[in-house]
Design a protein around this motif. Structure first.
Motif, PDB file in Angstrom:
ATOM      1  N   UNK A 104      36.312  87.160  68.832  1.00  0.00           N
ATOM      2  CA  UNK A 104      35.395  86.040  68.984  1.00  0.00           C
ATOM      3  C   UNK A 104      36.004  84.756  68.433  1.00  0.00           C
ATOM      4  N   UNK A 105      36.629  84.856  67.268  1.00  0.00           N
ATOM      5  CA  UNK A 105      37.242  83.680  66.660  1.00  0.00           C
ATOM      6  C   UNK A 105      38.341  83.119  67.559  1.00  0.00           C
ATOM      7  N   UNK A 106      39.113  84.013  68.187  1.00  0.00           N
ATOM      8  CA  UNK A 106      40.164  83.572  69.109  1.00  0.00           C
ATOM      9  C   UNK A 106      39.559  82.822  70.298  1.00  0.00           C
ATOM     10  N   UNK A 107      38.455  83.339  70.835  1.00  0.00           N
ATOM     11  CA  UNK A 107      37.767  82.678  71.947  1.00  0.00           C
ATOM     12  C   UNK A 107      37.312  81.279  71.544  1.00  0.00           C
ATOM     13  N   UNK A 108      36.708  81.172  70.358  1.00  0.00           N
ATOM     14  CA  UNK A 108      36.182  79.888  69.896  1.00  0.00           C
ATOM     15  C   UNK A 108      37.303  78.883  69.657  1.00  0.00           C
ATOM     16  N   UNK A 109      38.403  79.343  69.094  1.00  0.00           N
ATOM     17  CA  UNK A 109      39.528  78.441  68.812  1.00  0.00           C
ATOM     18  C   UNK A 109      40.179  77.955  70.109  1.00  0.00           C
ATOM     19  N   UNK A 110      40.422  78.874  71.032  1.00  0.00           N
ATOM     20  CA  UNK A 110      41.053  78.496  72.309  1.00  0.00           C
ATOM     21  C   UNK A 110      40.157  77.520  73.076  1.00  0.00           C
ATOM     22  N   UNK A 114      33.814  83.586  78.480  1.00  0.00           N
ATOM     23  CA  UNK A 114      33.430  83.135  77.144  1.00  0.00           C
ATOM     24  C   UNK A 114      34.103  81.806  76.790  1.00  0.00           C
ATOM     25  N   UNK A 115      35.393  81.680  77.117  1.00  0.00           N
ATOM     26  CA  UNK A 115      36.104  80.421  76.854  1.00  0.00           C
ATOM     27  C   UNK A 115      35.491  79.287  77.667  1.00  0.00           C
ATOM     28  N   UNK A 116      35.129  79.582  78.910  1.00  0.00           N
ATOM     29  CA  UNK A 116      34.509  78.570  79.769  1.00  0.00           C
ATOM     30  C   UNK A 116      33.189  78.095  79.178  1.00  0.00           C
ATOM     31  N   UNK A 117      32.409  79.025  78.625  1.00  0.00           N
ATOM     32  CA  UNK A 117      31.145  78.648  77.981  1.00  0.00           C
ATOM     33  C   UNK A 117      31.409  77.756  76.778  1.00  0.00           C
ATOM     34  N   UNK A 118      32.446  78.078  75.985  1.00  0.00           N
ATOM     35  CA  UNK A 118      32.789  77.252  74.827  1.00  0.00           C
ATOM     36  C   UNK A 118      33.155  75.840  75.278  1.00  0.00           C
ATOM     37  N   UNK A 119      33.993  75.742  76.306  1.00  0.00           N
ATOM     38  CA  UNK A 119      34.363  74.426  76.830  1.00  0.00           C
ATOM     39  C   UNK A 119      33.129  73.717  77.367  1.00  0.00           C
ATOM     40  N   UNK A 120      32.242  74.474  77.986  1.00  0.00           N
ATOM     41  CA  UNK A 120      31.051  73.895  78.579  1.00  0.00           C
ATOM     42  C   UNK A 120      30.067  73.337  77.583  1.00  0.00           C
ATOM     43  N   UNK A 138      39.840  64.186  68.696  1.00  0.00           N
ATOM     44  CA  UNK A 138      40.381  65.521  68.454  1.00  0.00           C
ATOM     45  C   UNK A 138      39.700  66.154  67.235  1.00  0.00           C
ATOM     46  N   UNK A 139      39.521  65.358  66.184  1.00  0.00           N
ATOM     47  CA  UNK A 139      38.860  65.878  64.992  1.00  0.00           C
ATOM     48  C   UNK A 139      37.430  66.297  65.258  1.00  0.00           C
ATOM     49  N   UNK A 140      36.707  65.497  66.032  1.00  0.00           N
ATOM     50  CA  UNK A 140      35.308  65.801  66.302  1.00  0.00           C
ATOM     51  C   UNK A 140      35.151  66.984  67.247  1.00  0.00           C
ATOM     52  N   UNK A 141      35.891  66.994  68.353  1.00  0.00           N
ATOM     53  CA  UNK A 141      35.661  68.002  69.381  1.00  0.00           C
ATOM     54  C   UNK A 141      36.434  69.295  69.152  1.00  0.00           C
ATOM     55  N   UNK A 142      37.528  69.249  68.414  1.00  0.00           N
ATOM     56  CA  UNK A 142      38.230  70.482  68.075  1.00  0.00           C
ATOM     57  C   UNK A 142      37.650  71.086  66.804  1.00  0.00           C
ATOM     58  N   UNK A 143      37.652  70.335  65.723  1.00  0.00           N
ATOM     59  CA  UNK A 143      37.217  70.875  64.437  1.00  0.00           C
ATOM     60  C   UNK A 143      35.694  70.886  64.318  1.00  0.00           C
ATOM     61  N   UNK A 144      35.049  69.753  64.611  1.00  0.00           N
ATOM     62  CA  UNK A 144      33.598  69.677  64.475  1.00  0.00           C
ATOM     63  C   UNK A 144      32.871  70.655  65.381  1.00  0.00           C
TER      64      UNK A 144
END
Length: 439
Positions: free
Chosen positions: A65-71, A211-217, A244-250
């Motif tokens: 799950x963590x890998x999915x969220x990070x990617x 799952x990755x598509x949902x995260x991007x979505x 990058x800080x907001x959308x990657x980390x936040x």
């Protein structure tokens, strides 16, 4: 030309009054890095994002799950950061950039797509707020009243522009971060720490790419409209780092918070988790202000989209109209369709950002003629074709579960732009806007 200097107070008044929905943001109205970062963090610190993390958490072991969220968050962050740079360089909103890319009438599709999806997000969030208030204070039977009142209230700051976004985000982001960290601490304590979390077996199955598509979505629609705010950045690197800080980390943090809470308390809804922890008054107060920051940026986005759509140099009438439509959608049960909605956003919107990026890199090469000096084509068929191709690739990839549909849609659209430009010009089709002076 007047050489009168604009004082800081006058600058703030100018920004707050109209926010330049149909023109470039002038240098005198630009703001610093911290201001932009605060607004973008307020945008992505969005509690319904936790719902997406909670929904997909039931399909994976913690490490997977963590890998999915990070990617997914990395894809989203880089995509948004590139668009943010374009916004800072040009001083233009996303829908105005789409006018260069798709043409005068082609840009109307971008306005409908981006503005429409943001209205839907506003409706989803309105239901989230009402659910929280109804459950916390026993207001069953008055849900529709809560939806109407909260929707109107959370749109007020968007009406007053960038400065309103900045002030409210600065107040809510630290409070929301503190609340979420506390919830994670309680969740880990309940499940036996990180080791216990890793041992929880998934209850459902979901393709990794889906799952990755949902995260991007989760934020691809809002992220595609990041130029709406990054256009206020003084320097392009500030826009890149803030986005990058907001959308990657936040955004990643919000997904993780939602997933951990769902796994530990077996609740897919963050509202239920908070109520289980007896965080009624504190949770309602903090979450309401948190969601308010996202609602105001969402309303701002469909406001500027409406301004471009109808060529009116004011976003305010469209903020009011969009909120009215969102209230109607909220009362129809749109909340239950969130996962499917996110999946569609991850397919149809990324190619639009991709074609804007490809056009800026390969055709305009980072330099756009000013809006007032440009005579736009009705439709730029080359870029429209690139967008359609990117969307088809993303859709087919999703249906066949091949690769990562959002990434493939973005990359296809970017690469297709220079190819389509050459083909259409070879066929004798005009692909470039002309200068007003050339007429």
């Amino acid at each position: 030309m007047s050489t009168t200097r604009t004082q800081p107070s006058e600058r703030a008044e100018t920004v707050a009054s109209d926010d330049y929905p149909l023109t470039e943001v002038p240098l005198r109205a630009r703001r610093g890095f911290l201001s932009l970062l605060t607004v973008l963090l307020g945008f992505v610190f969005f509690t319904p994002t936790m719902l997406a993390g909670a929904r997909i958490s039931t399909a994976f072991y913690w490490e997977d799950l963590l890998a999915v969220l990070i990617v997914g968050s990395t894809i989203l962050g880089l995509y948004v950061a590139f668009l943010a740079v374009i916004g800072a360089r040009t001083g233009l909103t996303t829908v105005l950039l789409a006018r260069y890319t798709l043409g005068r009438y082609g840009a109307k599709w971008a306005s409908v797509l981006l503005g429409g999806t943001q209205v839907c997000w506003y409706a989803v969030t309105a239901v989230f707020i009402s659910e929280l208030l109804v459950q916390a204070f026993g207001l069953e039977g008055y849900t529709w009243v809560v939806i109407v009142l909260s929707s109107v209230l959370t749109g007020i700051t968007a009406y007053y522009g960038f400065r309103g976004l900045e002030v409210l985000s600065g107040l809510s982001v630290p409070l929301m971060l503190a609340l979420c960290c506390w919830v994670v601490f309680q969740a880990l304590d309940a499940v036996g720490g990180w080791g216990g979390l890793a041992e929880v077996a998934p209850e459902e199955s979901m393709p990794w790419a889906t799952a990755v598509t949902i995260v991007v979505g989760t934020f691809v629609s809002g992220g595609t409209q990041t130029p709406n705010w990054s256009r206020f950045a003084r320097l392009p690197w500030q826009a890149f780092v803030a986005a990058l800080g907001a959308f990657l980390i936040g955004n990643l943090l919000m997904l993780v918070f939602g997933a951990v809470g769902a796994i530990a308390f077996q609740a897919g809804d963050f509202v239920v988790v908070l109520l289980q922890l007896n965080l009624v008054l504190a949770a309602v107060t903090l979450l309401f202000f948190n969601v308010w920051t996202t609602q105001e940026t969402t309303a701002y986005a469909f406001g500027v989209a409406g301004a471009e759509m109808f060529g009116l140099a004011s976003k305010r009438p469209f903020i009011i109209a969009g909120i009215a439509v969102a209230i109607l959608l909220a009362l129809t049960g749109i909340y239950e369709a969130l996962p499917q909605y996110l999946l569609l956003l991850g397919i149809f919107i990324p190619p639009l950002g991709g074609v804007i990026i490809g056009d800026h890199l390969f055709v305009w090469r980072g330099s756009l003629r000013k809006l007032s000096r440009t005579r736009f084509l009705a439709v730029r068929w080359s870029c429209l074709s690139a967008y359609v191709l990117g969307t088809v690739v993303a859709f087919v990839s999703d249906q066949l579960a091949i690769g990562l549909p959002p990434v493939q849609g973005i990359l296809t659209a970017i690469v297709a732009v220079p190819v389509a430009e050459r083909l259409f010009r070879a066929w004798g089709v005009e692909t470039r806007h002309t200068s007003v002076e050339e007429q």
